[in-house]
Design a protein around this motif. Structure first.
Motif, PDB file in Angstrom:
ATOM      1  N   PHE A   1       0.786  -1.135   0.076  1.00  0.00           N
ATOM      2  CA  PHE A   1       0.067   0.069  -0.129  1.00  0.00           C
ATOM      3  C   PHE A   1       1.121   1.311  -0.130  1.00  0.00           C
ATOM      4  O   PHE A   1       0.627   2.406  -0.666  1.00  0.00           O
ATOM      5  N   GLN A   2       1.930   1.377   1.063  1.00  0.00           N
ATOM      6  CA  GLN A   2       2.864   2.387   0.833  1.00  0.00           C
ATOM      7  C   GLN A   2       3.247   2.767  -0.291  1.00  0.00           C
ATOM      8  O   GLN A   2       3.591   3.930  -0.811  1.00  0.00           O
ATOM      9  N   ASP A   3       3.813   1.915  -0.906  1.00  0.00           N
ATOM     10  CA  ASP A   3       4.457   1.894  -2.385  1.00  0.00           C
ATOM     11  C   ASP A   3       3.617   2.319  -3.342  1.00  0.00           C
ATOM     12  O   ASP A   3       3.455   3.396  -3.964  1.00  0.00           O
ATOM     13  N   TYR A   4       2.281   1.625  -3.293  1.00  0.00           N
ATOM     14  CA  TYR A   4       1.403   1.730  -4.500  1.00  0.00           C
ATOM     15  C   TYR A   4       0.670   3.194  -4.681  1.00  0.00           C
ATOM     16  O   TYR A   4       0.791   3.727  -5.537  1.00  0.00           O
ATOM     17  N   VAL A   5       0.175   3.438  -3.386  1.00  0.00           N
ATOM     18  CA  VAL A   5      -0.425   4.905  -3.019  1.00  0.00           C
ATOM     19  C   VAL A   5       0.406   5.962  -3.551  1.00  0.00           C
ATOM     20  O   VAL A   5      -0.214   7.075  -4.233  1.00  0.00           O
ATOM     21  N   LEU A   6       1.755   5.868  -3.156  1.00  0.00           N
ATOM     22  CA  LEU A   6       2.609   7.040  -3.685  1.00  0.00           C
ATOM     23  C   LEU A   6       3.288   6.814  -5.210  1.00  0.00           C
ATOM     24  O   LEU A   6       3.345   7.960  -5.850  1.00  0.00           O
ATOM     25  N   HIS A   7       3.399   5.894  -5.402  1.00  0.00           N
ATOM     26  CA  HIS A   7       4.081   5.326  -6.843  1.00  0.00           C
ATOM     27  C   HIS A   7       3.400   4.163  -7.545  1.00  0.00           C
ATOM     28  O   HIS A   7       3.861   3.291  -7.899  1.00  0.00           O
ATOM     29  N   PRO A   8       1.923   4.666  -7.811  1.00  0.00           N
ATOM     30  CA  PRO A   8       1.160   3.538  -8.612  1.00  0.00           C
ATOM     31  C   PRO A   8       1.681   3.420  -9.998  1.00  0.00           C
ATOM     32  O   PRO A   8       2.466   4.389 -10.706  1.00  0.00           O
ATOM     33  N   SER A   9       1.528   2.137 -10.509  1.00  0.00           N
ATOM     34  CA  SER A   9       1.748   1.838 -12.140  1.00  0.00           C
ATOM     35  C   SER A   9       0.987   0.933 -12.215  1.00  0.00           C
ATOM     36  O   SER A   9       0.592  -0.166 -11.659  1.00  0.00           O
ATOM     37  N   ALA A  10       0.771   0.413 -13.680  1.00  0.00           N
ATOM     38  CA  ALA A  10      -0.057  -0.576 -14.112  1.00  0.00           C
ATOM     39  C   ALA A  10       0.721  -1.901 -13.845  1.00  0.00           C
ATOM     40  O   ALA A  10       0.239  -2.909 -13.924  1.00  0.00           O
ATOM     41  N   GLU A  11       2.101  -1.969 -13.897  1.00  0.00           N
ATOM     42  CA  GLU A  11       2.820  -2.982 -13.699  1.00  0.00           C
ATOM     43  C   GLU A  11       2.602  -3.414 -12.302  1.00  0.00           C
ATOM     44  O   GLU A  11       2.514  -4.883 -12.075  1.00  0.00           O
ATOM     45  N   LYS A  12       2.626  -2.780 -11.174  1.00  0.00           N
ATOM     46  CA  LYS A  12       2.459  -3.171  -9.973  1.00  0.00           C
ATOM     47  C   LYS A  12       1.124  -3.444  -9.450  1.00  0.00           C
ATOM     48  O   LYS A  12       0.908  -4.070  -8.659  1.00  0.00           O
ATOM     49  N   SER A  13       0.098  -2.984 -10.209  1.00  0.00           N
ATOM     50  CA  SER A  13      -1.245  -3.170  -9.818  1.00  0.00           C
ATOM     51  C   SER A  13      -1.787  -4.661  -9.845  1.00  0.00           C
ATOM     52  O   SER A  13      -1.346  -5.464 -10.572  1.00  0.00           O
ATOM     53  N   PHE A  14      -2.286  -5.106  -8.823  1.00  0.00           N
ATOM     54  CA  PHE A  14      -3.068  -6.357  -8.790  1.00  0.00           C
ATOM     55  C   PHE A  14      -4.297  -6.448  -9.694  1.00  0.00           C
ATOM     56  O   PHE A  14      -4.821  -7.608  -9.782  1.00  0.00           O
ATOM     57  N   CYS A  15      -4.799  -5.381  -9.905  1.00  0.00           N
ATOM     58  CA  CYS A  15      -6.080  -5.265 -10.824  1.00  0.00           C
ATOM     59  C   CYS A  15      -5.803  -6.098 -12.077  1.00  0.00           C
ATOM     60  O   CYS A  15      -4.818  -6.171 -12.673  1.00  0.00           O
ATOM     61  N   ASP A  16      -6.911  -6.549 -12.472  1.00  0.00           N
ATOM     62  CA  ASP A  16      -7.010  -7.214 -13.715  1.00  0.00           C
ATOM     63  C   ASP A  16      -6.898  -6.298 -14.903  1.00  0.00           C
ATOM     64  O   ASP A  16      -7.298  -5.182 -14.776  1.00  0.00           O
ATOM     65  N   LYS A  17      -6.390  -6.715 -16.061  1.00  0.00           N
ATOM     66  CA  LYS A  17      -6.133  -5.743 -17.251  1.00  0.00           C
ATOM     67  C   LYS A  17      -7.365  -5.006 -17.411  1.00  0.00           C
ATOM     68  O   LYS A  17      -7.319  -3.580 -17.799  1.00  0.00           O
TER      69      LYS A  17
END
Ligand code: HEC
Ligand code: HEC
Length: 228
Positions: A82-98
């Motif tokens: 969360f700490q990484d994603y919220v400040l530095h989000p990216s499509a590669e890091k996301s666990f969301c499906d495409k």
């Protein structure tokens, strides 16, 4: 001597404060900083034009996809993600499906709006609150409630069972005993209330429900009581 202890207490107190990290309220921060995009309900409300997946979906998702050797590592790893994603989000890091990523778009970085320490507190709260087992229990309770006869659901919703037991007397006679009365008597009492008719319950008044219940609901309650 009194003063001495007082001073010691202050010094210790100050010490404790400066040593420990500032304490953040993860729940309040989540509501303040994340709710504009993420729905926070459990179970979640979903909208046609929602800006982001509901927080419950995010939490379950990240928990499911996160690989750890040791179950004890899961919470800290979740918080770090969360700490990484919220400040530095990216499509590669996301666990969301495409597909979802395409429809929502990648989350905009929240840098400047929330600090890493604050996200840590938010993530800890999210991890504990959106608990799969708790959610399953809630859904089972909901399903069990919905499977009850409509009259029994009304009796629970309207607090009838705080005074009446289904089969055992409480502050009022049990519904099973009351079932011996006629349909007309039962629905009349639900409408207008009563006191002093039942021996041993004279101290309590049966409230009138005409204003609070619709005719149909009174019928449904009466039917259920008669069925006992
Ligand atoms: C401006 C809208 C917006 C705000 C504000 C926002 N988010 Fe998001 N968030 C999104 C969107 C859109 C996604 C889905 C796309 C993605 O994964 O990047 C997302 C995804 C995420 C994910 C990744 C989910 C995954 O499956 O990988 C996390 C974690 C997350 N948000 C946490 C937060 C937290 C914590 C906050 C509050 C500090 C927050 N978000 C505030 C829009 C927002
Ligand atoms: C605050 C406690 C209380 C609540 C709440 C309450 N009751 Fe009662 N109820 C009583 C008492 C006490 C009696 C006995 C009254 C008497 O002796 O005349 C009673 C009696 C009755 C009777 C007996 C009728 C009769 O003619 O003898 C019925 C039917 C009944 N209640 C239905 C309900 C229903 C349905 C609800 C919820 C919508 C409800 N009660 C909520 C206290 C309560």
């Amino acid at each position: 001597m009194k003063n001495f202890f007082f001073i010691v207490a202050i010094v210790l107190g100050l010490n404790a404060c400066s040593k420990s990290e500032k304490h953040y309220d993860g729940e309040a921060l989540l509501k303040n900083r994340c709710a504009t995009c993420h729905n926070l309900d459990m179970p979640p409300k979903t909208y046609e034009d929602e800006k982001a997946p509901p927080m419950m979906a995010v939490a379950f998702h990240v928990k499911d996809f996160m690989k750890v050797e040791n179950p004890g590592d899961k919470r800290p790893k979740f918080i770090a993600f969360f700490q990484d994603y919220v400040l530095h989000p990216s499509a590669e890091k996301s666990f969301c499906d495409k597909e979802s990523l395409e429809s929502y778009g990648v989350m905009p970085s929240q840098e400047g709006k929330v600090t890493e320490a604050e996200v840590g507190a938010i993530a800890g709260y999210v991890y504990d609150f959106y608990d799969q087992e708790k959610f399953m229990r809630q859904m089972q309770q909901k399903a069990a409630f919905e499977a009850l006869p409509p009259g029994e659901q009304l009796a629970i919703k309207n607090g009838c069972l705080t005074c009446h037991g289904k089969t055992k007397a409480k502050a009022a006679p049990s519904f099973r005993e009351i079932a011996q009365k006629s349909v007309a008597e039962i629905s009349e009492t639900i409408k207008n209330g009563s006191r002093g008719r039942w021996k041993g319950f004279e101290r309590m008044t049966m409230p009138a429900y005409t204003r609070r219940l619709k005719e149909k609901e009174i019928q449904s309650l009466t039917q259920w009581i008669k069925s006992l």
